[in-house]
Design a protein around this motif. Structure first.
Motif, PDB file in Angstrom:
ATOM      1  N   VAL A 351       0.848  -1.196   0.000  1.00 43.00           N
ATOM      2  CA  VAL A 351       0.000   0.000   0.000  1.00 43.00           C
ATOM      3  C   VAL A 351       0.883   1.245   0.000  1.00 43.00           C
ATOM      4  CG1 VAL A 351      -1.806   1.266   1.217  1.00 43.00           C
ATOM      5  CG2 VAL A 351      -1.787  -1.238   1.248  1.00 43.00           C
ATOM      6  N   GLY A 352       0.566   2.213  -0.855  1.00 40.03           N
ATOM      7  CA  GLY A 352       1.366   3.430  -0.951  1.00 40.03           C
ATOM      8  C   GLY A 352       1.235   4.330   0.261  1.00 40.03           C
ATOM      9  N   ILE A 353       0.012   4.845   0.510  1.00 39.32           N
ATOM     10  CA  ILE A 353      -0.238   5.753   1.639  1.00 39.32           C
ATOM     11  C   ILE A 353      -1.536   5.340   2.314  1.00 39.32           C
ATOM     12  CG2 ILE A 353      -0.729   8.130   2.337  1.00 39.32           C
ATOM     13  CD1 ILE A 353       0.991   9.085  -0.003  1.00 39.32           C
ATOM     14  N   SER A 354      -1.484   5.095   3.637  1.00 42.68           N
ATOM     15  CA  SER A 354      -2.663   4.740   4.428  1.00 42.68           C
ATOM     16  C   SER A 354      -2.891   5.806   5.486  1.00 42.68           C
ATOM     17  CB  SER A 354      -2.464   3.389   5.125  1.00 42.68           C
ATOM     18  OG  SER A 354      -2.202   2.362   4.208  1.00 42.68           O
ATOM     19  N   VAL A 355      -4.140   6.280   5.618  1.00 45.84           N
ATOM     20  CA  VAL A 355      -4.480   7.254   6.656  1.00 45.84           C
ATOM     21  C   VAL A 355      -5.868   6.926   7.203  1.00 45.84           C
ATOM     22  CG1 VAL A 355      -3.074   9.061   5.572  1.00 45.84           C
ATOM     23  CG2 VAL A 355      -5.516   8.914   5.044  1.00 45.84           C
ATOM     24  N   GLU A 356      -6.190   7.489   8.385  1.00 43.93           N
ATOM     25  CA  GLU A 356      -7.469   7.150   8.989  1.00 43.93           C
ATOM     26  C   GLU A 356      -8.255   8.347   9.512  1.00 43.93           C
ATOM     27  OE1 GLU A 356      -6.422   2.552  10.362  1.00 43.93           O
ATOM     28  OE2 GLU A 356      -6.862   4.059  11.900  1.00 43.93           O
ATOM     29  N   ALA A 357      -7.638   9.315  10.176  1.00 39.91           N
ATOM     30  CA  ALA A 357      -8.463  10.303  10.867  1.00 39.91           C
ATOM     31  C   ALA A 357      -7.873  11.702  10.806  1.00 39.91           C
ATOM     32  CB  ALA A 357      -8.653   9.900  12.332  1.00 39.91           C
ATOM     33  N   ASP A 358      -8.728  12.681  10.442  1.00 43.37           N
ATOM     34  CA  ASP A 358      -8.401  14.104  10.503  1.00 43.37           C
ATOM     35  C   ASP A 358      -7.100  14.388   9.754  1.00 43.37           C
ATOM     36  OD1 ASP A 358     -10.620  14.216  12.212  1.00 43.37           O
ATOM     37  OD2 ASP A 358      -9.379  13.888  13.964  1.00 43.37           O
ATOM     38  N   THR A 359      -7.023  13.903   8.518  1.00 41.96           N
ATOM     39  CA  THR A 359      -5.774  13.930   7.767  1.00 41.96           C
ATOM     40  C   THR A 359      -6.008  14.397   6.340  1.00 41.96           C
ATOM     41  OG1 THR A 359      -4.814  12.166   9.106  1.00 41.96           O
ATOM     42  CG2 THR A 359      -3.852  12.510   6.941  1.00 41.96           C
ATOM     43  N   ALA A 360      -5.119  15.246   5.850  1.00 41.95           N
ATOM     44  CA  ALA A 360      -5.115  15.684   4.456  1.00 41.95           C
ATOM     45  C   ALA A 360      -3.987  14.980   3.715  1.00 41.95           C
ATOM     46  CB  ALA A 360      -4.935  17.192   4.374  1.00 41.95           C
ATOM     47  N   VAL A 361      -4.334  14.346   2.594  1.00 38.29           N
ATOM     48  CA  VAL A 361      -3.369  13.665   1.739  1.00 38.29           C
ATOM     49  C   VAL A 361      -3.345  14.426   0.415  1.00 38.29           C
ATOM     50  CG1 VAL A 361      -2.711  11.467   0.675  1.00 38.29           C
ATOM     51  CG2 VAL A 361      -3.950  11.483   2.856  1.00 38.29           C
ATOM     52  N   THR A 362      -2.301  15.213   0.200  1.00 38.86           N
ATOM     53  CA  THR A 362      -2.301  16.124  -0.941  1.00 38.86           C
ATOM     54  C   THR A 362      -0.962  16.128  -1.664  1.00 38.86           C
ATOM     55  OG1 THR A 362      -1.591  18.002   0.439  1.00 38.86           O
ATOM     56  CG2 THR A 362      -3.947  17.661   0.206  1.00 38.86           C
ATOM     57  N   GLY A 363      -1.044  16.191  -2.991  1.00 37.46           N
ATOM     58  CA  GLY A 363       0.134  16.432  -3.811  1.00 37.46           C
ATOM     59  C   GLY A 363       1.175  15.343  -3.804  1.00 37.46           C
TER      60      GLY A 363
END
Length: 459
Positions: A351-363
């Motif tokens: 998996v490249g990028i994993s996130v769960e809560a109150d998070t910005a995944v940008t650029g």
């Protein structure tokens, strides 16, 4: 006042006896001309490489004497067989880089200090010779309660356990090389304004640089510009060991501009470490997740990192344990693999990028990943996640987003997906796909009101 005639008489007398005029004029009793240059030459005071146990005791006496006078001890080139050196307040030991060597002779410990204000070790080699330390000694260099530590341009090698352990210390460890430690290269616990910069850490058995606290709290350590190669995990486990840089319960720590390769588990692992800034690092050939922010943390910035080769790229997870509040921006993640260093039914790799809560995944740019380019949430653990302006190419699924009951809101907007085998955006129930393609929007009538999916491009 000394008259001109007296001075001339002293010089003439010294010359007649074959002595030095300078020594006759100004050398204090028990010191040499080297002392006049600001240091005490250990060899001129009876410490020799062949001195054995007697030489070790003599060196300890000279260190104590010099510390009282705020003078450094200079070690000329040679291998000095020593052990059980207690460093007093104001210790300063220096030598010729690469040539002045303190070699552990066994039966105890090598260097330790406790409850002093300042210790300086510069331009020396500290060699543990792979000999056993006693049970009370966790490290070759063990300093506790030292307000200002200075370890500069040293080489520390051959530690049977940890090379350097600092407890409740401030100061700097810089421009040094730490290699072949049985346990950790540098373990810093409960630090007070510590900087670890510009070092090379090579071939350590269970970890490179560890910044830990006994209880969660503000730490403030800076770990920057280090080169870390070949971090092992000889104790096994699923991530407790094998991390090049590991933060545990340490808040307000910066990990920036490090070059990390071939770590058995993570290049950088932040466990229960709030307000961590992990920026502009290069992470190559990590065995598990290259960059981790996990468990009970609030606040993480993961930006500008380059990851090439790992089982997972970046994970900002464990919302169920309180993990939340992050930005993951402007990273490159590529060339992941579908297997990790252990086999568990619940493990997910590729998996490249994993996130769960109150998070910005940008650029971010994610390329050549065997499973998911991005993973948003897991089961019901999703809240306030934004994924926008990312590029994902060559993945099984571009973005996996949880659609389990109880999951919170997510927005997936303005991303570009290319060569995604099974879809650009797919809803998942835990690890199983549960929807058809969502990447083109139109999900509102599907019972997925928690998702906003718009303006993505699928190539």
């Amino acid at each position: 006042m000394i008259s001109r005639r007296a001075v001339l008489t002293m010089i003439a007398s010294a010359a007649a006896c074959g002595g030095s005029p300078l020594r006759a004029l100004a050398t204090p009793e028990g010191f040499s001309t080297a002392d006049l240059r600001g240091s005490i030459d250990a060899r001129e005071h009876g410490v020799t490489p062949e001195g054995g146990e007697k030489g070790s005791r003599k060196l300890g006496e000279i260190i104590t004497k010099a510390a009282r006078r705020n003078m450094p001890v200079f070690l000329p080139p040679g291998d000095y067989q020593v052990s059980n050196l207690d460093l007093p307040e104001g210790t300063r030991i220096t030598g010729v880089p690469g040539a002045s060597r303190l070699v552990y002779s066994g039966d105890g410990y090598l260097l330790k200090a406790d409850g002093v204000r300042r210790i300086e070790l510069t331009n020396i080699v500290i060699d543990g010779a792979s000999r056993r330390l006693d049970d009370q000694s966790p490290a070759l260099v063990h300093l506790r309660g030292v307000g200002e530590v200075m370890i500069d341009n040293c080489e520390i090698t051959g530690a049977g356990k940890t090379a350097v352990q600092l407890e409740r210390c401030g100061g700097r460890v810089e421009r040094s090389r730490i290699s072949e430690a049985g346990e950790y290269g540098l373990l810093a616990v409960e630090s007070t304004g510590l900087s670890v910069t510009g070092n090379t850490i090579v071939d350590c058995g269970n970890g490179g640089i560890l910044v830990h606290r006994w209880t969660k709290g503000i730490d403030g350590t800076i770990v920057s510009g280090n080169r870390i190669l070949g971090t092992g995990a000889t104790n096994g486990g699923t991530g407790q060991y094998g991390n090049a840089i590991n933060l545990f319960r340490a808040d307000n720590v910066m990990v920036t501009s490090n070059h990390i390769s071939q770590s058995a588990f993570s290049a950088i692992r932040a466990n229960s470490a709030s307000n961590a800034q992990i920026a502009n690092n290069q992470c190559f050939a990590s065995g598990e997740t290259a960059i981790y922010a996990e468990f009970a943390f609030e606040g993480a910035i993961v930006s500008g990192n380059l990851i090439d080769g790992a089982a997972n790229g970046i994970s900002v997870v464990n919302f169920n344990e309180g993990g939340r509040l992050a930005t993951v921006a402007s990273n490159i993640v590529r060339n992941l693999k579908p297997v990790g260093p252990y086999a568990l039914d619940e493990a997910i790799f590729g998996v490249g990028i994993s996130v769960e809560a109150d998070t910005a995944v940008t650029g971010n740019v994610i390329e050549n990943v065997p499973l998911w380019g991005m993973a948003l949430g897991f089961g019901p653990y999703l809240r306030n996640v934004l994924a926008t302006g990312n590029i994902v190419r060559q993945a099984k699924v571009g973005c996996a987003v949880t659609v389990v009951e109880g999951a919170g809101d997510a927005m997936i907007s303005g991303n570009l997906f290319e060569a995604v085998q099974d879809g650009a955006v797919i809803g998942y129930r835990w690890k199983a796909p549960s929807t058809t393609e969502l990447g083109r929007g139109g999900n509102q009538g599907r019972g997925l009101a928690h998702l906003t999916i718009e303006n993505n491009r699928i190539v």
